[in-house]
Design a protein around this motif. Sequence first.
Motif, PDB file in Angstrom:
ATOM      1  N   SER A   2       0.191  -3.227  -1.816  1.00  0.00           N
ATOM      2  CA  SER A   2      -0.627  -2.728  -0.900  1.00  0.00           C
ATOM      3  C   SER A   2      -1.492  -1.524  -1.569  1.00  0.00           C
ATOM      4  N   GLY A   3      -1.333  -1.318  -3.047  1.00  0.00           N
ATOM      5  CA  GLY A   3      -1.864  -0.411  -3.703  1.00  0.00           C
ATOM      6  C   GLY A   3      -3.404  -1.267  -4.230  1.00  0.00           C
ATOM      7  N   PRO A 315      -1.807   4.338  -3.601  1.00  0.00           N
ATOM      8  CA  PRO A 315      -0.620   3.651  -3.477  1.00  0.00           C
ATOM      9  C   PRO A 315      -0.278   2.562  -2.329  1.00  0.00           C
ATOM     10  N   GLY A 316      -1.065   2.953  -1.265  1.00  0.00           N
ATOM     11  CA  GLY A 316      -0.850   2.094  -0.033  1.00  0.00           C
ATOM     12  C   GLY A 316      -1.997   2.479   0.869  1.00  0.00           C
ATOM     13  N   ARG A 317      -2.018   1.724   2.066  1.00  0.00           N
ATOM     14  CA  ARG A 317      -2.972   1.697   2.855  1.00  0.00           C
ATOM     15  C   ARG A 317      -2.864   2.864   4.144  1.00  0.00           C
ATOM     16  N   ILE A 340      -7.467   6.773   2.869  1.00  0.00           N
ATOM     17  CA  ILE A 340      -6.099   6.221   3.223  1.00  0.00           C
ATOM     18  C   ILE A 340      -5.830   6.703   4.757  1.00  0.00           C
ATOM     19  N   GLU A 341      -5.209   5.870   5.394  1.00  0.00           N
ATOM     20  CA  GLU A 341      -4.931   6.092   6.922  1.00  0.00           C
ATOM     21  C   GLU A 341      -3.465   6.946   6.844  1.00  0.00           C
ATOM     22  N   VAL A 342      -3.525   8.265   7.404  1.00  0.00           N
ATOM     23  CA  VAL A 342      -2.551   9.075   7.242  1.00  0.00           C
ATOM     24  C   VAL A 342      -1.718   8.933   8.882  1.00  0.00           C
ATOM     25  N   ASP A 398       3.030   1.624   4.827  1.00  0.00           N
ATOM     26  CA  ASP A 398       3.678   1.112   3.686  1.00  0.00           C
ATOM     27  C   ASP A 398       3.864   2.126   2.696  1.00  0.00           C
ATOM     28  N   LEU A 399       3.397   3.315   3.131  1.00  0.00           N
ATOM     29  CA  LEU A 399       3.595   4.366   1.939  1.00  0.00           C
ATOM     30  C   LEU A 399       4.139   5.597   2.468  1.00  0.00           C
ATOM     31  N   VAL A 400       5.326   6.374   1.958  1.00  0.00           N
ATOM     32  CA  VAL A 400       5.852   7.448   2.290  1.00  0.00           C
ATOM     33  C   VAL A 400       5.974   8.332   1.257  1.00  0.00           C
TER      34      VAL A 400
END
Lengths: 969, 178
Positions: A2-3, A315-317, A340-342, A398-400
């Motif tokens: 996803s990066g 690193p993610g979306r 990037i969506e938070v 997909d990213l923490v």
Amino acid sequence: MSGYRLSAAAAPAAQIDRSRPIGFRFNGAAYRGYAGDTLASALVAAGVSIVGRSFKYHRPRGVMGTGFSEPNALVQLGTGARTTPNLPASLVPLSEGLEARSVNCWPSAAFDLGAVNDRLSPLLVAGFYYKTFIWPSWGAFEPFIRRAAGLGRSPALADPDRYEARNAQCDVLVVGAGPAGLMAALAAARAGARVMLAEADQRSGGGLGLGGARVGAGTARDWIAEVEAELDAAANVTVLGSTAVTGYYDHNLLTAVQEVDEPGLRQRFWKIRAGEVVLATGALERPLLFAGNDRPGVMLAGAVRTYVERYAAAPGRRMVLAANNDAAYEAAFAAARAGIEVAAIVDERPAPGEAAARAADALGLRRVHGRIMRAIGARGVRAVEIVSAAGTEAIACDLVAASGGWTPAVQLFSQSGGLTRFDEALGGLVPDRSVQRERSCGAAAGVFALPACLAGGAAAGAAAAQAAGFEPPAIAVPEAEDHALAPAAPLPPVPAKGKVFVDVQTDVTVADLQVATRENYRSVEHVKRYTVWGMGVDQGKLSGANGVAVLAAVQGVSGAEMGMTKFRPPFMPAAFGVLAAARPNGALFHPWKRLPAHLWHERRGAVFEDFGWLRPAYYPLAGETMAQATAREVRAVREAVGLLDASSLGKIEVRGPDAGAFLDHIYAGPVDSLPVGGVRYGLMLNELGAVFDDGVVARLAADHFLLTTSSAHAAAVLAWLEDWRQGEWPMAVVIQDATSQWATFTLSGPRARKTLAAAGTSLDLSPAAFPRMTIRTGEVAGLPARVQRASFTGATTYEISVAARSAERLADALWAAGAPFGLQATGVEALEVLRTERGAIDVGIDTDSTTLPGDLGLPFGGKACDYLGKRSLTHPAASAPGRKQLVGLQTLDPLQTPPVGAHVIGGVPHPSQGVVTSSQFSPTLGRSIALALLTDGRSRLGETVQVWSEGRVWPARVTGLRFLDHADA
Amino acid sequence: MHELPPLSVLARAAGGEPARLPTPALSLAERRDAGFVRLSVDLKRDADLRGGIEAVAGPLPGPNQWSERALWQGPAEWLLASAPDAAQALAARLQSGFDGRAALANDATDGLVVIEVSGPGARDRLAGGTGVALDPAPGRLALTRLGDVRVTLLFDGPDFRLIVERSLADYLWSWLSR
């Protein structure tokens, strides 16, 4: 996967050069990155989510951190001889053609058969191998365990790279070029001190270089550039970029490894002796503890921000930020700004800092007061489960980005011997009391607010310069926005299903620490070794503080009472090659010593060997073997005359009114009774009475002696004499080493006298005028010379010494004079045969550290005055039975020559009764001869013993030491 | 006494010229015009000998100092400079003044080799083998280990001179020029 790479618009401040793409390979696949990338950032941008497998459970792992704080992306770099294991990808600058592979996985990182361990994990708890592999024996399992243990593979070939050593000294060494370090260097430099500034990163500025913080009149980047320019221009400042300080030793000696971008030169190893040290090493972010906190997609919040802002690597979306401190919010802001969506900011605290909350709200980010419980997904995060007042909720992502606060990097401070203090508010150690001339500043000292870091750095730099004797001028500390890295206490362990990793690198979970505690491992040091917590490549940089927090909670004590494991060098992994950089490889590995007539021997065809000196071993004629050449040289000495270069023998002059008395104390035999011109053989003993060296003493004048020592012991004898002269006995005597001033050749054999006469000498050589064991001064071949008659070979011998520059001239003259008498050049091999034939000992070869003079059959005890070792020789043990004594051995089959080191067997209780110390085939006697240290040997003459080596046995008769009678007339 | 011309210790062939290695970064040169007398005397114990020695050999420098005439080698040892062929006579002259005291002066010319190290790369090359600070310090010397070899390091303006035992000179030269 996803990066992705952010566009230039999405990451306007990124420090990569998009005009310089770089191709590299990872696990066999081709990728592209940009100049300025690390391998880790390039992999993140390329969407490689699984970069390796974990140590024990082989769980898939992704990039988690940056810099030193990367536990997962350990790669094997390069191939063949240039392969390097276990490098964190975050420390590897991307370069064209770079080739890297994941470690600890088979067949691949994406599909790893070892992952079966994850299913077997109930069997693999802390200390499992101590418990499991007991029956039938550890040895039965060890080969398999060893194969499975460890991470990368060490190279099988010699390292072709070059490493360079460099020593340096400075008044002030600043470690770390973040805001505090830059200010410290600036303050010390302006005071005029010689400053060195070491920064592990390729860029200075630390965390300040990322965002748009304002320092002084401009941006943080402007300020960094200004300071860099001033430091670069200052003649008294050395800035070392890409240089990691790896160790802090006594007396302010620090070591550092510098990455060097020069062809053939890989790294430079610095040893820096600093008057004062300023540690501005920053802080390390702590991971959060929740189930599945090791899954690909779980990253440190600071790392997310760095990848986004510095490397333009998303690193993610869709991201969830889980944190307990305001500083972590920057990761969410950076992500949001980059598109990037938070999905949410999950904060442990009921009320975050006002500024952070305001900024989050301004960006429209959802804030939740709650706690992350679990990351869902195996090969990558799909969602997180959080608990809040509203209950349990799953949020898809997909990213923490997780942050448990920051721990000051006190590793170097601790190595310096400094005492740390556990700060409960910070949840980590801070420097408490310095032991060396050192001071910490900035985040390394637990100070996180930017203005305070700048001021603290300036103060530390000025104080260091002042302590080094410089007058620091007042330095203006620039105004700065407060980028408060507000400290945050670590979270208590989260009771949840699934594995909660404390140390992701070594696969140590909260459950493992609980098991260790239940099994009564209480001290952090014991728990560390039992569970391998903190024992990975990163040495606990991520896991240290969390481990202490977990153990403290489990044991019900405070973090301060729990303590922390000892930090040891090196701070980061270092190649053996760079640690050994000071010692060249190959021919220059060890110094050689050349004889003054080295070239003369070369012209005679000598084969040299390193006996401490490069000495001719033998001089083969065309087609001759070593044994044949040696036999010919031995025969020359016994039947005609041999010429040997003895320049390596130690020559020590002792002079003064007390010289005779001094040497009487040193030697076991009498010295002061020697007449002027006389020469005597003597043994030096140590305090235990053991033989230390043998040699001859010549009396040149009433107050002047010349000692000839064995070649190998010359330096030790000199130090021994000086030790007693300077430290023990206040006698009127001086000592000089004259070894290298002189060249010495010996003529040995029945025709030695005729040869010397033919060479031309002013000395009367008749035995009456110049008998054995005397020394004379005169001319030989027109050269001023000292000639001594002392024989190691048993044949008539003249030792002729001339000034070293005349060595070849003397050798030529003797060579020409001896030709009609059958003169042969003789090497050390022949000398060994000759002296064994005569039963002359070689101290250190035929003796060991217990050998007393009596064990060699040499008389002692006849001297009235005190001498070294005398008291020990009167001890009953010195004459008790069972001592190893030197004897001769003759094999019953005269043509068999047992090797040195062979044992005399048949003893009780131990089968070995002794060891062969010298063994030769004597061409003179036509048989083998040997010397051996044998239990009670001197009372066993005539006995037949069995000599054993590697399964072969030779019967041999015990004899006296002398195989050949003296022929020295 | 020594009627022979001093030979190059570092020549790879007999009778060769003194060794030289001039490169842009690092320049090495063997000096064969340096003679030495090694003087051992404890001037704390035999303070009255100082006057006679200094009358012949010039002032004796203090710890870690050198002059063109003398080099400190230890608390009770100096190297006195002379022409190579005059060292023996100098030693004899000094010894005759010691009058049976605990003092020793010997010709040490043949046992020592002097190598000049200069050029912009000199300092870095030496810093790879010794921990001694290499900032220019006229008149200073250091007894140190350079690449595992015991040397006397003389600070000579921006350049350096190394005094090394003859037997180790060939190794040291190779180490310096590697």
